[in-house]
Design an enzyme around this catalytic site. Sequence first.
Site, mmCIF file in Angstrom:
data_model
loop_
_atom_site.group_PDB
_atom_site.id
_atom_site.type_symbol
_atom_site.label_atom_id
_atom_site.label_comp_id
_atom_site.label_asym_id
_atom_site.label_seq_id
_atom_site.Cartn_x
_atom_site.Cartn_y
_atom_site.Cartn_z
ATOM 1 N N PRO A 2 0.815 -1.114 0.017
ATOM 2 C CA PRO A 2 0.059 -0.131 -0.018
ATOM 3 C C PRO A 2 0.735 1.241 0.020
ATOM 4 O O PRO A 2 1.747 1.282 0.626
ATOM 5 C CB PRO A 2 -0.727 -0.194 1.208
ATOM 6 C CG PRO A 2 -0.883 -1.603 1.746
ATOM 7 C CD PRO A 2 0.280 -2.124 0.951
ATOM 8 N N GLU A 3 0.578 2.194 -1.015
ATOM 9 C CA GLU A 3 1.385 3.316 -0.960
ATOM 10 C C GLU A 3 0.475 4.484 -0.526
ATOM 11 O O GLU A 3 -0.608 4.397 0.223
ATOM 12 C CB GLU A 3 1.702 3.513 -2.378
ATOM 13 C CG GLU A 3 2.718 2.495 -3.197
ATOM 14 C CD GLU A 3 3.232 2.813 -4.420
ATOM 15 O OE1 GLU A 3 3.198 3.873 -5.021
ATOM 16 O OE2 GLU A 3 3.789 1.809 -4.995
ATOM 17 N N HIS A 91 -5.327 -14.421 9.561
ATOM 18 C CA HIS A 91 -4.378 -13.340 9.516
ATOM 19 C C HIS A 91 -4.882 -11.863 10.187
ATOM 20 O O HIS A 91 -4.294 -10.969 9.897
ATOM 21 C CB HIS A 91 -3.950 -13.079 8.151
ATOM 22 C CG HIS A 91 -3.406 -14.059 7.221
ATOM 23 N ND1 HIS A 91 -2.231 -14.679 7.744
ATOM 24 C CD2 HIS A 91 -3.746 -14.817 6.131
ATOM 25 C CE1 HIS A 91 -1.924 -15.730 6.931
ATOM 26 N NE2 HIS A 91 -2.795 -15.686 6.087
ATOM 27 N N ARG A 110 1.438 -11.058 5.760
ATOM 28 C CA ARG A 110 2.859 -11.282 5.876
ATOM 29 C C ARG A 110 3.444 -10.772 7.122
ATOM 30 O O ARG A 110 4.673 -10.828 7.142
ATOM 31 C CB ARG A 110 3.347 -10.349 4.644
ATOM 32 C CG ARG A 110 3.130 -11.010 3.305
ATOM 33 C CD ARG A 110 3.528 -10.353 2.236
ATOM 34 N NE ARG A 110 3.479 -10.383 0.921
ATOM 35 C CZ ARG A 110 3.965 -10.455 -0.301
ATOM 36 N NH1 ARG A 110 5.150 -9.642 -0.113
ATOM 37 N NH2 ARG A 110 3.350 -10.649 -1.565
ATOM 38 N N ARG A 152 22.733 14.467 -5.605
ATOM 39 C CA ARG A 152 22.334 13.210 -5.809
ATOM 40 C C ARG A 152 22.631 12.500 -6.983
ATOM 41 O O ARG A 152 22.085 12.992 -7.970
ATOM 42 C CB ARG A 152 20.767 13.014 -5.452
ATOM 43 C CG ARG A 152 20.399 13.475 -3.843
ATOM 44 C CD ARG A 152 18.840 13.188 -3.847
ATOM 45 N NE ARG A 152 18.475 13.503 -2.637
ATOM 46 C CZ ARG A 152 17.981 12.316 -1.701
ATOM 47 N NH1 ARG A 152 18.049 11.038 -2.111
ATOM 48 N NH2 ARG A 152 17.551 12.572 -0.622
#
Length: 271
Positions: A2-3, A91, A110, A152
């Site tokens: 999930p972002e 879960h 997970r 960078r």
Amino acid sequence: MPELPEVEITLRGIAPHLQGRCVSRVIVRNARLRWPIPPELPERLRGQTVHTLQRRAKYLLIGFAQGTLVLHLGMSGSLRILPHGTAPEKHDHFDLLLDHGELLRLRDPRRFGAVLWHTGDIAEHPLLANLGPEPLGKAFDADYLHQNTRNRKTAIKQALMDNHLVVGVGNIYANESLFRAGIRPQLAAHKLTRARSATLVRTVREVLRAAIRQGGSSLRDFVHSDGSSGYFQQHYFVYGRAGEPCRRCGTPIKRITQGQRASFYCPHCQS
């Protein structure tokens, strides 16, 4: 994983159910997440009222008078609002029972998510203290991005995914933002011009806002707090479309690996 859009949508989904509610009970079925759930948490939270709910990067912060509950969905986590007495599944590791008959449930197959507790200034928590600005906030602008990429040499796509530069721009939305900006993911960050910095800031915001409007992306283990799914993935220009024709020019989309993550781009539209 999930972002930012998925986490923001989760926040908006759970907030009306939690704001101002009192915690009647906490159930921990499996404390072994990315970091162990504090054993004292059920006792600490019982009887406390939710005062604030906010998001910082991909962390959900639930504020109480005595501290802040820090939640992270990890790679596979989701939060659901359910009635008391809803039977847990394999879960379902953590329940926050509320005084009005609903509960907040964390499902995390997970177990890379987190349920943590912090007293004091939440901005000083070790997981939050060194984060960059929010991509939808005023601090993330062209001047900031241009100035903070001068030294960078890493690729711009990897720089975008560095939470010290800007938070919450994960793999999916970095790919999509760079396509809309016409910038190849391999471009060295220090070669980003001031003009292209402005374009990239604009497209990052456009992509994230569009994803939030469309319910985010339906990831393998992620659903909204009401069990529904997003549909932003139907509008991907490049992500996951290797070998397919570019939606703008028809050139086959290319896939490369950067920092052990897949990157997708159009060799004609991006330079």
